[in-house]
Design a protein around this motif. Structure first.
Motif, PDB file in Angstrom:
ATOM      1  N   PHE A  75       0.816  -1.208   0.000  1.00  0.00           N
ATOM      2  CA  PHE A  75       0.000   0.000   0.000  1.00  0.00           C
ATOM      3  C   PHE A  75       0.855   1.267   0.000  1.00  0.00           C
ATOM      4  O   PHE A  75       0.432   2.300  -0.519  1.00  0.00           O
ATOM      5  CB  PHE A  75      -0.963  -0.014   1.186  1.00  0.00           C
ATOM      6  CG  PHE A  75      -2.192  -0.823   0.926  1.00  0.00           C
ATOM      7  CD1 PHE A  75      -3.301  -0.260   0.329  1.00  0.00           C
ATOM      8  CD2 PHE A  75      -2.228  -2.177   1.238  1.00  0.00           C
ATOM      9  CE1 PHE A  75      -4.433  -1.005   0.072  1.00  0.00           C
ATOM     10  CE2 PHE A  75      -3.350  -2.934   0.991  1.00  0.00           C
ATOM     11  CZ  PHE A  75      -4.458  -2.355   0.398  1.00  0.00           C
ATOM     12  N   ILE A 104       1.500   1.799  -3.639  1.00  0.00           N
ATOM     13  CA  ILE A 104       0.320   2.372  -4.293  1.00  0.00           C
ATOM     14  C   ILE A 104       0.176   3.842  -3.934  1.00  0.00           C
ATOM     15  O   ILE A 104      -0.123   4.682  -4.796  1.00  0.00           O
ATOM     16  CB  ILE A 104      -0.934   1.579  -3.891  1.00  0.00           C
ATOM     17  CG1 ILE A 104      -0.886   0.165  -4.472  1.00  0.00           C
ATOM     18  CG2 ILE A 104      -2.207   2.291  -4.353  1.00  0.00           C
ATOM     19  CD1 ILE A 104      -2.042  -0.715  -4.037  1.00  0.00           C
ATOM     20  N   PHE A 105       0.389   4.165  -2.673  1.00  0.00           N
ATOM     21  CA  PHE A 105       0.253   5.557  -2.226  1.00  0.00           C
ATOM     22  C   PHE A 105       1.285   6.449  -2.916  1.00  0.00           C
ATOM     23  O   PHE A 105       0.978   7.581  -3.305  1.00  0.00           O
ATOM     24  CB  PHE A 105       0.429   5.633  -0.702  1.00  0.00           C
ATOM     25  CG  PHE A 105       0.261   7.019  -0.138  1.00  0.00           C
ATOM     26  CD1 PHE A 105      -1.004   7.565   0.035  1.00  0.00           C
ATOM     27  CD2 PHE A 105       1.365   7.786   0.204  1.00  0.00           C
ATOM     28  CE1 PHE A 105      -1.163   8.852   0.541  1.00  0.00           C
ATOM     29  CE2 PHE A 105       1.225   9.067   0.706  1.00  0.00           C
ATOM     30  CZ  PHE A 105      -0.050   9.600   0.874  1.00  0.00           C
ATOM     31  N   TRP A 130      -5.445   7.644   4.585  1.00  0.00           N
ATOM     32  CA  TRP A 130      -4.276   6.797   4.348  1.00  0.00           C
ATOM     33  C   TRP A 130      -3.293   6.909   5.517  1.00  0.00           C
ATOM     34  O   TRP A 130      -2.743   5.902   5.970  1.00  0.00           O
ATOM     35  CB  TRP A 130      -3.589   7.191   3.038  1.00  0.00           C
ATOM     36  CG  TRP A 130      -4.204   6.577   1.822  1.00  0.00           C
ATOM     37  CD1 TRP A 130      -5.311   6.994   1.151  1.00  0.00           C
ATOM     38  CD2 TRP A 130      -3.746   5.415   1.143  1.00  0.00           C
ATOM     39  NE1 TRP A 130      -5.572   6.179   0.088  1.00  0.00           N
ATOM     40  CE2 TRP A 130      -4.624   5.200   0.043  1.00  0.00           C
ATOM     41  CE3 TRP A 130      -2.678   4.541   1.312  1.00  0.00           C
ATOM     42  CZ2 TRP A 130      -4.461   4.140  -0.839  1.00  0.00           C
ATOM     43  CZ3 TRP A 130      -2.511   3.485   0.428  1.00  0.00           C
ATOM     44  CH2 TRP A 130      -3.400   3.284  -0.631  1.00  0.00           C
ATOM     45  N   GLY A 169      -2.500   3.760   7.888  1.00  0.00           N
ATOM     46  CA  GLY A 169      -1.110   3.302   7.842  1.00  0.00           C
ATOM     47  C   GLY A 169      -0.439   3.384   9.198  1.00  0.00           C
ATOM     48  O   GLY A 169       0.261   2.444   9.625  1.00  0.00           O
ATOM     49  N   TYR A 175     -12.088  -0.570   7.099  1.00  0.00           N
ATOM     50  CA  TYR A 175     -11.448  -0.443   5.780  1.00  0.00           C
ATOM     51  C   TYR A 175     -12.487  -0.523   4.658  1.00  0.00           C
ATOM     52  O   TYR A 175     -12.497   0.299   3.738  1.00  0.00           O
ATOM     53  CB  TYR A 175     -10.393  -1.530   5.612  1.00  0.00           C
ATOM     54  CG  TYR A 175      -9.794  -1.592   4.223  1.00  0.00           C
ATOM     55  CD1 TYR A 175      -8.815  -0.688   3.817  1.00  0.00           C
ATOM     56  CD2 TYR A 175     -10.233  -2.536   3.296  1.00  0.00           C
ATOM     57  CE1 TYR A 175      -8.281  -0.735   2.542  1.00  0.00           C
ATOM     58  CE2 TYR A 175      -9.708  -2.595   2.022  1.00  0.00           C
ATOM     59  CZ  TYR A 175      -8.737  -1.690   1.656  1.00  0.00           C
ATOM     60  OH  TYR A 175      -8.215  -1.731   0.388  1.00  0.00           O
ATOM     61  N   TYR A 183     -13.642   2.254   1.906  1.00  0.00           N
ATOM     62  CA  TYR A 183     -12.779   1.814   0.801  1.00  0.00           C
ATOM     63  C   TYR A 183     -12.787   2.819  -0.354  1.00  0.00           C
ATOM     64  O   TYR A 183     -11.743   3.157  -0.912  1.00  0.00           O
ATOM     65  CB  TYR A 183     -13.238   0.442   0.308  1.00  0.00           C
ATOM     66  CG  TYR A 183     -12.469  -0.057  -0.888  1.00  0.00           C
ATOM     67  CD1 TYR A 183     -11.198  -0.608  -0.745  1.00  0.00           C
ATOM     68  CD2 TYR A 183     -13.004   0.037  -2.177  1.00  0.00           C
ATOM     69  CE1 TYR A 183     -10.490  -1.059  -1.844  1.00  0.00           C
ATOM     70  CE2 TYR A 183     -12.301  -0.410  -3.280  1.00  0.00           C
ATOM     71  CZ  TYR A 183     -11.048  -0.967  -3.112  1.00  0.00           C
ATOM     72  OH  TYR A 183     -10.340  -1.401  -4.204  1.00  0.00           O
ATOM     73  N   ILE A 236      -9.503   4.437  -2.061  1.00  0.00           N
ATOM     74  CA  ILE A 236      -9.239   4.150  -3.481  1.00  0.00           C
ATOM     75  C   ILE A 236     -10.458   4.637  -4.266  1.00  0.00           C
ATOM     76  O   ILE A 236     -11.411   3.882  -4.485  1.00  0.00           O
ATOM     77  CB  ILE A 236      -9.009   2.651  -3.740  1.00  0.00           C
ATOM     78  CG1 ILE A 236      -7.965   2.083  -2.798  1.00  0.00           C
ATOM     79  CG2 ILE A 236      -8.610   2.424  -5.197  1.00  0.00           C
ATOM     80  CD1 ILE A 236      -6.556   2.530  -3.073  1.00  0.00           C
ATOM     81  N   LEU A 242      -3.027   0.739 -10.263  1.00  0.00           N
ATOM     82  CA  LEU A 242      -2.768  -0.004  -9.025  1.00  0.00           C
ATOM     83  C   LEU A 242      -1.684  -1.055  -9.215  1.00  0.00           C
ATOM     84  O   LEU A 242      -1.426  -1.864  -8.313  1.00  0.00           O
ATOM     85  CB  LEU A 242      -4.061  -0.668  -8.552  1.00  0.00           C
ATOM     86  CG  LEU A 242      -5.210   0.296  -8.233  1.00  0.00           C
ATOM     87  CD1 LEU A 242      -6.472  -0.481  -7.882  1.00  0.00           C
ATOM     88  CD2 LEU A 242      -4.836   1.240  -7.110  1.00  0.00           C
ATOM     89  N   PRO A 244      -6.728  -4.076  -4.247  1.00  0.00           N
ATOM     90  CA  PRO A 244      -6.552  -3.756  -2.825  1.00  0.00           C
ATOM     91  C   PRO A 244      -7.449  -4.542  -1.890  1.00  0.00           C
ATOM     92  O   PRO A 244      -7.011  -4.971  -0.817  1.00  0.00           O
ATOM     93  CB  PRO A 244      -6.867  -2.256  -2.778  1.00  0.00           C
ATOM     94  CG  PRO A 244      -6.574  -1.746  -4.146  1.00  0.00           C
ATOM     95  CD  PRO A 244      -6.969  -2.867  -5.061  1.00  0.00           C
ATOM     96  N   THR A 284      -6.215  -8.140  -1.589  1.00  0.00           N
ATOM     97  CA  THR A 284      -4.915  -8.121  -0.914  1.00  0.00           C
ATOM     98  C   THR A 284      -5.081  -7.909   0.582  1.00  0.00           C
ATOM     99  O   THR A 284      -4.436  -8.590   1.391  1.00  0.00           O
ATOM    100  CB  THR A 284      -4.040  -7.006  -1.510  1.00  0.00           C
ATOM    101  OG1 THR A 284      -3.854  -7.250  -2.906  1.00  0.00           O
ATOM    102  CG2 THR A 284      -2.681  -6.957  -0.829  1.00  0.00           C
ATOM    103  N   THR A 285      -5.952  -6.970   0.954  1.00  0.00           N
ATOM    104  CA  THR A 285      -6.180  -6.694   2.380  1.00  0.00           C
ATOM    105  C   THR A 285      -6.746  -7.917   3.092  1.00  0.00           C
ATOM    106  O   THR A 285      -6.297  -8.283   4.182  1.00  0.00           O
ATOM    107  CB  THR A 285      -7.128  -5.495   2.537  1.00  0.00           C
ATOM    108  OG1 THR A 285      -6.569  -4.360   1.876  1.00  0.00           O
ATOM    109  CG2 THR A 285      -7.323  -5.152   4.000  1.00  0.00           C
TER     110      THR A 285
END
Length: 940
Positions: A25, A28-29, A44, A48, A91, A95, A99, A108, A113, A116-117
């Protein structure tokens, strides 16, 4: 289960997955943060920071308890489960804030995402849940599964009834409940899974062999039903249609149903089989891990959703069965020996997969190098493994959805989770091979023709929907660099009231180079950046699909430039333009417009461009200098290419007679270069006594791959400065199956008379075809005679003769065909860089075996000098995030040494391969620690 209290497991279930997720992530960020609002950046930052702090806290706690040689405390299990459960809820509720839907998926970088999460959070949730279940069962001495079973069954029934009542409007007044509906449902899903695992734990704890066999039989039937259902739904969760999955499923579940055997050797054999097949259970557990929370919804909506839980049961049953066998075999075998046997068996399936992937990589590399990177000066024919190439191509076609016959009601998914990503990573360097290249390889090596024509460029040179309202040019002469700089500025208008694209093809003269480009984006004048043309055109097409704002300039072939801008809104007017460097006044044609690019101060231009040495290996001649060169006509040298491809078993003798009769009739005995038997290889035969017998040994196989012999002959005539003009005569009954590049115009400099070939038909009529634009599909014209066009003769200081086209344009001469240049040499004046890049590209064409080195030099040199080359593009993008993504793709392309593509790549829906490596390392470390502590009698 007691072993899960080992604090070292926190590193495996929390630390490694969470570090990997934060790394993904963070990447991605880094790509997207310029497109986020302050609110989104705040989300974010909070998520994070929270993940990092909690992960650090649990990690430090685990290390501390490990050093103290103490077990995990029960409240920590509750803490892990509650935190990550709440994290997932939060999340997915925000979401779309993190994103935004406006962010296209290609930005991405192949990561989904949400999946993956889920995948990387589930290990922590599972660890916490198992500890909670173990503590609850042991604390309350739960022996019966009836109570948790009834509670578990009640949940889907309750939600099924509730949803039906809601759909009928019976509960329309309960607005508060409707607001809490998602949260309550998620909590119910978690409770459902906890109850399910509790039942499984109690059942397996009983250690009843008959009970385990019943469970094994249910898993056997459930897993087969799951595989079949998934395939009937168009491989919804991945493509598991290969018979190997069904075979492994029957073997893995079947071996678990075998009753305990008392004979040691037989039990050891069963233990080895279970160890070998453990990967199957682990694989499906990992694949379905992120979908397990959806099991309750699957049961409610589609009763067979219970099958999502089968991988959990299979893995539990498999691990317990292995552990039972291990405990029994310790009576007969040394522990170290058993562990060694288990590890060896565990390596069987990965080794088989690794060898298969490695062989496909090797065979595909052979095919690509043979077709696209084989040197024209090589005398030894490279060997290729045709069966291996076929297997690799079939796998690629299937995973890319190129194979036909998929008649599922749903759109068929052709990728297999993790395995497809692994395959693409190692075999294709995480890129792709286009369907055109796959078809070409099949035509070359197997003579299998799809029947479709290779698509060339757009028929119209300029789009009609977007018209050119106005063209203005401004030319200035730079006396210091002795070069003209001309800006060509456009005003374009969309004539429709819907989205349209501007598309144009124009030709720039030899010695003219594009050095800048701009496009107005939302009122702002943005200048273009230079990038690898594959990356630039890939992101152009990606943005075009999503109606974003790209504009691109790219070389097509020779000196033809493709100019594209998208989108134009209905009746929108936009402005754009590019800069051209040229050493003398030129004329440019754009659509129906003709522009004369010259400066009012051009009278001061009195230099001779050829006087200045650009590079020791380059000579530049202006059209004025060429006008003073002597004209001559070169003698013809005939090369007959006979078709020895698949399907010509009965034709080759007639081909030989056809050639002999043509030579006799034309009286060209002294002008024959070679007679070549061509399939996917070539049998080169000198025209001498007995040449027919030498051709008889040519095997009938593959396709009529005339492309390589033609380019090899052009290379030899150009590089060896031969005095004859090569004349190519194809001898075949199926000229439409001749395998040639769709465009030879880039090789025009090798043959100043022009590029063409002749077809000697079965009626012995000679047909002339162009080699420059889609030569295999040019209908041709009857050649009553072979024309001989005059060329210009230039003699170098070393006495070598160079033959140039009499075309009224400047010419670049390569004094050494292996021309090389260092990046430092591109720091001079812009126009000279253009000449050097053009010369380097010609050397690249003459030496495909140096594909990687020369393409890298071309792209780097073009970026350094800010002059567009045949391998780069000028592109204007809408924002910095798009530029970062394109540069990342460019890096990926330039790192591969194979001529691969980027547009057809299958993006991953699962975390990257690194997760497999990290989890595997963690598993091995745990096993090693367990073995040491088992021996020393400590915690375990």
């Amino acid at each position: 289960m007691k072993k899960l209290y080992n604090p070292f497991f926190i590193l495996f279930t929390v630390t490694l997955p969470q570090l990997l997720m934060m790394g993904i992530f963070a990447r991605i960020f880094w790509f997207l943060h310029t497109e986020f609002t302050e609110r989104q950046v705040f989300h974010w930052t909070v998520f994070g920071s929270l993940l990092g702090i909690v992960c650090l806290g649990f990690t430090l706690y685990g290390i501390l308890r490990w050093k103290q040689k103490k077990e995990l405390q029960t409240y920590v299990a509750y803490g892990i489960f509650v935190f990550y459960f709440c994290f997932l809820i939060a999340y997915f509720f925000i979401y779309t804030e993190m994103i935004p839907a406006a962010i296209p998926s290609y930005m991405l970088m192949g990561i989904t995402p949400g999946i993956t999460t889920l995948t990387l959070t589930m290990p922590a949730l599972a660890h916490g849940a198992l500890l909670i279940i173990e503590n609850t069962v042991e604390h309350y001495q739960m022996q019966s599964i009836l109570k948790p079973f009834f509670f578990m069954i009640a949940m889907p029934l309750f939600w099924y009834l509730l949803m039906n009542l809601l759909s009928m409007g019976s509960l329309s007044g309960m607005h508060a409940f409707e607001y809490m509906f998602p949260v309550v449902f998620v909590i119910s899903s978690a409770a459902f899974l906890l109850l399910f695992v509790t039942i499984l734990y109690i059942a397996l704890k009983r250690k009843s062999n008959l009970w385990n066999q019943y469970i094994g039989a249910l898993v056997f039937l459930g897993s087969l039903m799951g595989l079949t259902l998934n395939q009937s739904l168009g491989n919804l969760f991945g493509d598991f249609s290969h018979f190997g999955f069904y075979l492994c499923n029957m073997a893995a579940t079947g071996v678990l149903m075998i009753p305990p055997v008392t004979k040691a050797k037989t039990r050891l054999f069963i233990f080895m089989a279970k160890g070998c097949l453990l990967w199957y259970s682990l694989y499906f557990f990992m694949v379905f891990l992120p979908y397990i929370p959806l099991s309750l919804m699957g049961i409610i909506v589609f009763g067979l959703g219970i099958l999502l839980l089968v991988p959990i049961v299979l893995l539990f049953l498999h691990m317990q069965s292995l552990w039972t066998d291990y405990g029994y075999l310790q009576q007969f075998y040394n522990k170290r020996r058993l562990i060694a046997i288990f590890v060896l068996q565990l390596l069987v399936i990965p080794t088989i997969i690794g060898i298969t992937v490695r062989q496909d990589q090797k065979n595909l590399n052979q095919a690509l190098q043979y077709t696209y990177q084989r040197g024209y000066q090589e005398e030894k024919m490279p060997s290729v493994n045709r069966p291996g190439i076929r297997r690799a191509l079939q796998t690629i076609k299937h995973t890319n959805g190129m194979d036909s016959g998929r008649n599922n009601f749903f759109t068929g998914r052709t990728s297999t989770p993790y395995l497809t990503s692994l395959y693409h990573y190692y075999v294709l360097d995480n890129l792709s091979i286009s369907s055109d290249k796959v078809r070409r390889l099949e035509e070359i090596f197997f003579g299998e023709y799809s029947g479709g024509k290779v698509l060339g460029r757009t028929e119209a040179n300029t789009s009609t929907d977007v018209r050119i309202n106005e063209i203005k040019s401004e030319t200035l002469y730079d006396p210091e660099q002795q070069v003209y700089r001309s800006w060509v500025n456009f005003e374009l208008e969309n004539t429709l009231d819907q989205l349209s694209e501007f598309y144009s093809i124009f030709t720039i003269p030899e010695g003219a180079y594009i050095s800048n480009y701009y496009l107005y984006v939302e009122g702002e004048k943005k200048y273009g950046m230079i990038a690898d043309k594959r990356a630039a055109n890939w992101i152009y097409e990606q943005n075009k699909i999503r109606n974003r704002d790209p504009g691109v300039l790219t070389y097509l072939s020779g000196n033809e430039i493709e100019f594209k801008i998208f989108p134009f809104l209905g009746n929108e007017v936009r402005k754009t333009g590019f800069e051209i460097l040229h050493r003398a006044p030129i004329e440019l044609r754009l659509g129906s417009e003709r522009l004369s690019l010259q400066s009012a101060a051009s009278a001061t231009y009195a230099g001779k461009p050829g006087d200045r040495t650009l590079h020791p290996q380059i000579q530049y001649l202006t059209k004025e200098m060429k006008a003073e060169l002597p004209r001559m006509i070169r003698k013809p040298k005939y090369y007959f290419l006979l078709d020895y491809s698949k399907g010509n078993e009965k034709n080759t003798d007639e081909y030989i007679q056809r050639v002999k009769h043509f030579i006799e009739e034309q009286g060209i005995h002294e002008a024959i270069g070679e007679i070549i038997g061509v399939n996917f290889e070539e049998n080169r035969v000198k025209y001498q006594q007995g040449w027919e017998d030498q051709l008889q040994g040519t095997e009938i196989k593959g396709g009529f791959y005339a492309d390589f012999p033609v380019k090899r002959i052009l290379y030899e005539h150009y590089s060896w400065h031969l005095e004859e003009e090569p004349i190519f005569v194809m001898v075949t009954n199926a000229i439409e199956k001749t395998i040639l590049s769709k465009d030879f115009s880039e090789f025009r400099f090798t043959n100043p008379e022009g590029l063409k070939y002749y077809h000697l038909e079965n009626t012995e009529r000679l047909m002339e075809h162009s080699l420059e634009i889609q030569p295999a599909y040019d209908q041709g014209k009857v050649a009553l005679e072979i024309p001989q066009n005059p060329v210009l003769l230039w003699t170098g200081e070393d006495g070598r003769n160079i033959y140039l086209p009499d075309d009224g344009q400047d010419s670049i001469i390569l004094l050494e065909d292996r021309y090389d240049v260092t990046p430092d040499e591109f720091k001079g004046p812009g126009w000279e860089n253009g000449v050097m890049l053009q010369a380097l590209y010609r050397s690249y064409l003459l030496h495909p075996e140096q594909y990687f080195e020369k393409s890298l030099s071309l792209v780097k040199g073009s970026i350094t000098s800010h002059v567009m080359s045949p391998l780069t593009s000028f592109i204007v993008l809408e924002n910095q995030a798009q530029e970062k993504v394109m540069l990342e793709k460019q890096k990926q392309i330039l790192e591969t040494k194979k001529p691969l593509d980027i547009g057809d790549r299958i993006e991953m829906n699962e975390p990257p391969l690194l997760i497999m490596i990290c989890l595997g390392i963690g598993f091995l470390m745990i096993r090693k620690l367990w073995r040491k502590r088992k021996i020393s009698g400590e915690l375990f």
